[in-house]
Write a protein that holds these residues in place. Structure first.
Motif, PDB file in Angstrom:
ATOM      1  N   GLU A  92      35.565  74.486  42.080  1.00  0.00           N
ATOM      2  CA  GLU A  92      36.020  75.841  42.404  1.00  0.00           C
ATOM      3  C   GLU A  92      35.057  76.918  41.931  1.00  0.00           C
ATOM      4  OE1 GLU A  92      38.686  76.747  44.295  1.00  0.00           O
ATOM      5  OE2 GLU A  92      38.737  74.592  44.703  1.00  0.00           O
ATOM      6  N   GLY A  93      33.933  76.519  41.357  1.00  0.00           N
ATOM      7  CA  GLY A  93      32.946  77.500  40.923  1.00  0.00           C
ATOM      8  C   GLY A  93      32.942  77.670  39.420  1.00  0.00           C
ATOM      9  N   PHE A  94      31.815  78.211  38.891  1.00  0.00           N
ATOM     10  CA  PHE A  94      31.612  78.278  37.451  1.00  0.00           C
ATOM     11  C   PHE A  94      32.504  79.293  36.748  1.00  0.00           C
ATOM     12  CE2 PHE A  94      27.610  75.982  36.000  1.00  0.00           C
ATOM     13  CZ  PHE A  94      27.691  75.034  37.006  1.00  0.00           C
ATOM     14  N   ARG A  95      33.234  80.096  37.486  1.00  0.00           N
ATOM     15  CA  ARG A  95      34.167  81.019  36.845  1.00  0.00           C
ATOM     16  C   ARG A  95      35.449  80.317  36.407  1.00  0.00           C
ATOM     17  NH1 ARG A  95      34.193  85.899  41.187  1.00  0.00           N
ATOM     18  NH2 ARG A  95      34.332  84.091  42.557  1.00  0.00           N
TER      19      ARG A  95
ATOM     20  N   ASP B 293      31.253  80.638  43.376  1.00  0.00           N
ATOM     21  CA  ASP B 293      32.133  80.381  44.518  1.00  0.00           C
ATOM     22  C   ASP B 293      32.366  78.874  44.681  1.00  0.00           C
ATOM     23  OD1 ASP B 293      32.205  83.134  45.167  1.00  0.00           O
ATOM     24  OD2 ASP B 293      30.245  82.939  46.159  1.00  0.00           O
ATOM     25  N   PRO B 294      33.433  78.492  45.408  1.00  0.00           N
ATOM     26  CA  PRO B 294      33.726  77.064  45.602  1.00  0.00           C
ATOM     27  C   PRO B 294      32.589  76.343  46.333  1.00  0.00           C
ATOM     28  CG  PRO B 294      35.625  78.410  46.173  1.00  0.00           C
ATOM     29  CD  PRO B 294      34.485  79.358  45.980  1.00  0.00           C
ATOM     30  N   PHE B 295      32.372  75.103  45.958  1.00  0.00           N
ATOM     31  CA  PHE B 295      31.392  74.256  46.625  1.00  0.00           C
ATOM     32  C   PHE B 295      31.778  72.792  46.399  1.00  0.00           C
ATOM     33  CE2 PHE B 295      29.913  74.877  42.303  1.00  0.00           C
ATOM     34  CZ  PHE B 295      29.480  73.621  41.909  1.00  0.00           C
ATOM     35  N   SER B 296      31.188  71.923  47.200  1.00  0.00           N
ATOM     36  CA  SER B 296      31.425  70.489  47.050  1.00  0.00           C
ATOM     37  C   SER B 296      30.106  69.753  46.896  1.00  0.00           C
ATOM     38  CB  SER B 296      32.179  69.919  48.263  1.00  0.00           C
ATOM     39  OG  SER B 296      33.519  70.351  48.287  1.00  0.00           O
ATOM     40  N   LEU B 297      30.118  68.731  46.078  1.00  0.00           N
ATOM     41  CA  LEU B 297      28.994  67.811  45.943  1.00  0.00           C
ATOM     42  C   LEU B 297      29.452  66.443  46.446  1.00  0.00           C
ATOM     43  CD1 LEU B 297      27.918  68.724  42.285  1.00  0.00           C
ATOM     44  CD2 LEU B 297      26.962  69.655  44.406  1.00  0.00           C
ATOM     45  N   VAL B 298      28.844  65.969  47.517  1.00  0.00           N
ATOM     46  CA  VAL B 298      29.136  64.627  48.010  1.00  0.00           C
ATOM     47  C   VAL B 298      28.028  63.723  47.516  1.00  0.00           C
ATOM     48  CG1 VAL B 298      29.634  63.182  50.008  1.00  0.00           C
ATOM     49  CG2 VAL B 298      30.207  65.626  50.055  1.00  0.00           C
ATOM     50  N   GLY B 299      28.385  62.644  46.871  1.00  0.00           N
ATOM     51  CA  GLY B 299      27.336  61.822  46.299  1.00  0.00           C
ATOM     52  C   GLY B 299      27.755  60.415  45.969  1.00  0.00           C
ATOM     53  N   TYR B 300      26.798  59.704  45.413  1.00  0.00           N
ATOM     54  CA  TYR B 300      26.942  58.303  45.042  1.00  0.00           C
ATOM     55  C   TYR B 300      27.254  58.230  43.557  1.00  0.00           C
ATOM     56  CZ  TYR B 300      25.089  53.649  43.724  1.00  0.00           C
ATOM     57  OH  TYR B 300      24.903  52.380  43.190  1.00  0.00           O
ATOM     58  N   TYR B 301      28.394  57.638  43.238  1.00  0.00           N
ATOM     59  CA  TYR B 301      28.797  57.448  41.842  1.00  0.00           C
ATOM     60  C   TYR B 301      28.802  55.963  41.516  1.00  0.00           C
ATOM     61  CZ  TYR B 301      31.640  56.732  37.742  1.00  0.00           C
ATOM     62  OH  TYR B 301      32.078  56.309  36.515  1.00  0.00           O
ATOM     63  N   ARG B 302      28.423  55.637  40.296  1.00  0.00           N
ATOM     64  CA  ARG B 302      28.524  54.241  39.853  1.00  0.00           C
ATOM     65  C   ARG B 302      28.748  54.200  38.347  1.00  0.00           C
ATOM     66  NH1 ARG B 302      22.203  53.127  41.083  1.00  0.00           N
ATOM     67  NH2 ARG B 302      21.298  54.059  39.210  1.00  0.00           N
TER      68      ARG B 302
ATOM     69  N   THR C 185      23.869  63.430  43.566  1.00  0.00           N
ATOM     70  CA  THR C 185      24.243  64.259  44.707  1.00  0.00           C
ATOM     71  C   THR C 185      23.436  63.862  45.938  1.00  0.00           C
ATOM     72  OG1 THR C 185      24.790  66.109  43.253  1.00  0.00           O
ATOM     73  CG2 THR C 185      24.383  66.625  45.569  1.00  0.00           C
ATOM     74  N   GLN C 186      24.130  63.676  47.071  1.00  0.00           N
ATOM     75  CA  GLN C 186      23.462  63.413  48.340  1.00  0.00           C
ATOM     76  C   GLN C 186      23.541  64.609  49.287  1.00  0.00           C
ATOM     77  OE1 GLN C 186      24.707  59.700  50.111  1.00  0.00           O
ATOM     78  NE2 GLN C 186      23.778  58.483  48.482  1.00  0.00           N
ATOM     79  N   ARG C 187      24.554  65.451  49.083  1.00  0.00           N
ATOM     80  CA  ARG C 187      24.667  66.635  49.945  1.00  0.00           C
ATOM     81  C   ARG C 187      25.489  67.712  49.249  1.00  0.00           C
ATOM     82  NH1 ARG C 187      26.877  66.812  56.233  1.00  0.00           N
ATOM     83  NH2 ARG C 187      26.025  68.854  56.769  1.00  0.00           N
ATOM     84  N   ILE C 188      25.098  68.967  49.465  1.00  0.00           N
ATOM     85  CA  ILE C 188      25.829  70.112  48.916  1.00  0.00           C
ATOM     86  C   ILE C 188      26.541  70.819  50.054  1.00  0.00           C
ATOM     87  CG2 ILE C 188      25.607  72.307  47.693  1.00  0.00           C
ATOM     88  CD1 ILE C 188      22.934  71.140  46.554  1.00  0.00           C
ATOM     89  N   LEU C 189      27.833  71.063  49.887  1.00  0.00           N
ATOM     90  CA  LEU C 189      28.631  71.773  50.884  1.00  0.00           C
ATOM     91  C   LEU C 189      29.150  73.052  50.232  1.00  0.00           C
ATOM     92  CD1 LEU C 189      30.698  68.708  52.185  1.00  0.00           C
ATOM     93  CD2 LEU C 189      28.644  69.683  53.214  1.00  0.00           C
ATOM     94  N   GLN C 190      28.868  74.189  50.835  1.00  0.00           N
ATOM     95  CA  GLN C 190      29.253  75.462  50.242  1.00  0.00           C
ATOM     96  C   GLN C 190      30.566  75.965  50.818  1.00  0.00           C
ATOM     97  OE1 GLN C 190      25.511  77.493  51.139  1.00  0.00           O
ATOM     98  NE2 GLN C 190      25.037  77.555  48.962  1.00  0.00           N
ATOM     99  N   GLY C 191      31.233  76.819  50.042  1.00  0.00           N
ATOM    100  CA  GLY C 191      32.503  77.390  50.479  1.00  0.00           C
ATOM    101  C   GLY C 191      33.578  76.328  50.611  1.00  0.00           C
TER     102      GLY C 191
END
Length: 525
Positions: free
Chosen positions: A170-173, A139-148, A473-479
Motif C-alpha cells: 500500500e506504499g511507504f506511508r 502510492d500502492p504498487f505490486s511486486l510480482v516475483g519468484y520466492y523460495r 522481483t520479476q515485474r513492478i506493477l504501479q497503482g
C-alpha cells in the motif's frame, strides 16, 4: 545506461548441461577476472520490465518461448559493466556462460571541508535515511516475483520450496505488516532436491531441538515469506526490524560506526559505498550501504551479524568461517519510473538441530510366562557395557525393585532382566497382562550402555544448517494494476500449506521460477 555488446564467439561459452530442461534457456554469470559466480545480477528481457536475478552460483534460466518474443537480454550488476546478449546467441540445449567485466575505482581519500572520512560517511547515511519517503513510493504498487525458501547443508540444497507471489504493498506511508497483502500463483515443493525432515522442523527453544545460536527468531506461524518481509529494514524504516539496526530512522546511525568505501558502478553511474560495523558483547555486525550521489536513494543494504572471536579479527560480513554467522540480510533496490523498488531480498541464518540418538531403547517387553523383562535396542549392544548393574534402575509403584541381569541368551539387540519383588502382590501386579497399568506404574532408567559401533545410549549430536528465504522481483506493477486469479495468502499459515488452483497457474505464464542448478561441481572454465 552503459551497455557493452558481447559477441558470442568472444565471451559466451557453451558447455554441456546435464540437468537441462527443455522448457528453459539456462545460463551462468561469471566474473571475467576471478571466474567467480556473479550473484544477484539482473537479467532483463530487452524492451520490457520483466526479468530474473542470478542465483548463488551465478545461474539463471529464461523460458524458451521468450526467445522468439524478445531481441535479447540485458545483464547488470553492482560493480560490473552492463552486458547485452542477443537471444539468437543463446543456446537452447547447452549451459550459456556469460562473463561480466568488473568496473572498479581505487579508494581515494575524500576531502570535504569540515568533514572527516567517518563523519562524511555518517552524514551521507543520515541523508539517505531522511530521503526514503521521497525516493520510495508512497502510492500502492505490486511486486510480482519468484520466492523460495530452503536449507543448505555444506552448500547442498535441501527442502527447496518455490513460489510465484504478488506482494501488494500500500506504499511507504502505511505499515507493511498491517496493510500488505499477498496473492499466490504457483507453489512447488521441489522433489528434484533432497527433502530432510530434521532440518525443516519448526524452531523449538523449549526443548532445544532446533535453535538459532546466539539469537531468537519468532515462528510467525511458520510463514517464511512473512519472516523475510519483516527483515526488510528499508521498507520498515520507521519501526523495529532486526538487531542491531532496530529502527532504521532513529537507531541505525547511533548504533554503528561508518567509513567511506570505494565507489560502486552501476549502469553508468558511480554510487557511494558506505561501510559500517558495531559490536555488542560477544556479537558483532558488519555491512555496506550503497547510496546514490544524486538523490541519496538507497540502492543496497548488506548486513551480517556474527559471533565475535577475540582471538581473530573478522574481515568481512561472512569471513571465511560460516560457523561464525548468526544471520545475513542482503537487499537491493532499483529505480523504476522515478521511484526505488525492491529488486531482491535475501535473509539467511545459521541454526542448530539436535539429531536423533544413534543408539536408542526401542521397547520394553514383559514376559509373563517366564517372569522376565527384556529391553530391546535399535543397534546390537556392546555386551561388556550391559553387565554393570549400576547402569540400571527399576521402579514399580514408586518403589525401587531389585533385579538380576541374565546373560548367555544370544540376543544381540536385547538385555534380559529378572525383577525380584519383596511381595507376591507386587509381583502379580507387575506381570499382570495389563499394559496400561504397567506403563503407569513402571519406570526403567538406563544409562551408560554402548552399542557395538561405539555410540552411547541416548547421546544426541548437533548439526548446523543454513536457512534461506529469498524474494526476487520479476515485474513492478504501479497503482491498482495487478495480476488476477491468485490465491490470497493467509499470513497466519505457512505459505506452502496453501492450495493453488489451475487458474492461478495459467494466469501467470509470463513469470517463472529461477530454480538453481543441481550441479555442485567446480565452476566451468
Amino acid at each position: 545506461m552503459s551497455i557493452k555488446s558481447i559477441h558470442l564467439i568472444v565471451l559466451l561459452i557453451l558447455l554441456p548441461c546435464v540437468l537441462f530442461s527443455q522448457e528453459f534457456i539456462q545460463g551462468r554469470l561469471l566474473d571475467s577476472v576471478s571466474k567467480a559466480p556473479v550473484v544477484f545480477a539482473n537479467i532483463l528481457l530487452e524492451g520490457s520490465s520483466k526479468g530474473v536475478i542470478s542465483n548463488e552460483d551465478g545461474s539463471f534460466r529464461i523460458p524458451m518461448e521468450f526467445k522468439s518474443e524478445y531481441k535479447g537480454i540485458i545483464v547488470s550488476s553492482l560493480g560490473y559493466e552492463s552486458v547485452s546478449v542477443a537471444m539468437d546467441a543463446l543456446s537452447e540445449d547447452r549451459l550459456n556462460t556469460i562473463y561480466l567485466i568488473p568496473r572498479t575505482i581505487a579508494l581515494q581519500e575524500t576531502t570535504v571541508v569540515g568533514y572527516t572520512n567517518r563523519s562524511l560517511a555518517k552524514r551521507i547515511v543520515r541523508k539517505a535515511i531522511r530521503a526514503i519517503p521521497r525516493n520510495f513510493s508512497k502510492d500502492p504498487f505490486s511486486l510480482v516475483g519468484y520466492y523460495r525458501d530452503y536449507q543448505q547443508d555444506k552448500g547442498a540444497y535441501l527442502n527447496l520450496n518455490e513460489s510465484i507471489v504478488e506482494v501488494r504493498d500500500e506504499g511507504f506511508r502505511k505499515s507493511d505488516a498491517k496493510t500488505t497483502k499477498y496473492q499466490i500463483y504457483r507453489l512447488v515443493k521441489n522433489e528434484d532436491f533432497p527433502r530432510d525432515t530434521i532440518s525443516s522442523m519448526s524452531y523449538d527453544y523449549e526443548s532445544q531441538n532446533k535453535v538459532i545460536a546466539q539469537g531468537f527468531l519468532p515462528s510467525y506461524n511458520g510463514n517464511e515469506l512473512v519472516i523475510l518481509r519483516v527483515h526488510d529494514a528499508v521498507r520498515n524504516y520507521d519501526i523495529d526490524s532486526y538487531s542491531f539496526v532496530n529502527n532504521l530512522r532513529t537507531d541505525f546511525v547511533h548504533n554503528h560506526d561508518f567509513q567511506m568505501g570505494s565507489d560502486v558502478y552501476l549502469d553508468g553511474e558511480w554510487l557511494y559505498s558506505i561501510l559500517f560495523d558495531t559490536k555488542k558483547e560477544d556479537v558483532g555486525a558488519k555491512g555496506r550501504l550503497i547510496i546514490s550521489k544524486k538523490d541519496y536513494a538507497i540502492y543496497g543494504l548488506d548486513y551480517a551479524a556474527y559471533q565475535w572471536e577475540k582471538e581473530r579479527k573478522v574481515e568481512s560480513p561472512l569471513a571465511d568461517n560460516p560457523s561464525q554467522l548468526i544471520f545475513h540480510i542482503q537487499s537491493e533496490y532499483r529505480p523504476y519510473q522515478g521511484k526505488m523498488y525492491l529488486n531482491y531480498l535475501s535473509f539467511s541464518n545459521r541454526f542448530v538441530v539436535r539429531l536423533p540418538p544413534a543408539f536408542m531403547l526401542k521397547d520394553i517387553t514383559i514376559d509373563t510366562i517366564n517372569k522376565l523383562t527384556w529391553l530391546e535396542f535399535n543397534n546390537p549392544v556392546n555386551v561388556s557395557s550391559t553387565l554393570d548393574k549400576e547402569h540400571y534402575e527399576i521402579f514399580f509403584k514408586k518403589k525401587r525393585v531389585a533385579f538380576e541381569l541374565l546373560t548367555g541368551h544370544g540376543e544381540d539387540y536385547k538385555v534380559f532382566i529378572k525383577p525380584i519383588f519383596n511381595s507376591e502382590k507386587d509381583e502379580t501386579a507387575y506381570f499382570a497382562n495389563d499394559r496400561k497399568a504397567f506403563k503407569k506404574h513402571m519406570v526403567y532408567k538406563v544409562k551408560g550402555l554402548m552399542d557395538v559401533y561405539g555410540n552411547m545410549l541416548g547421546y544426541s549430536e548437533q548439526k548446523e544448517y543454513l536457512q534461506y528465504r529469498e524474494f526476487f522481483t520479476q515485474r513492478i506493477l504501479q497503482g491498482n494494476e495487478n495480476a488476477e486469479n491468485g490465491v490470497p495468502m493467509d499470513k497466519e499459515r505457512p505459505l506452502f500449506d496453501h492450495v493453488v488452483t489451475d487458474e492461478s497457474v495459467e494466469a501467470v505464464q509470463e513469470y517463472w521460477m529461477n530454480t538453481p542448478l543441481q550441479q555442485t561441481g567446480n565452476t566451468p572454465k
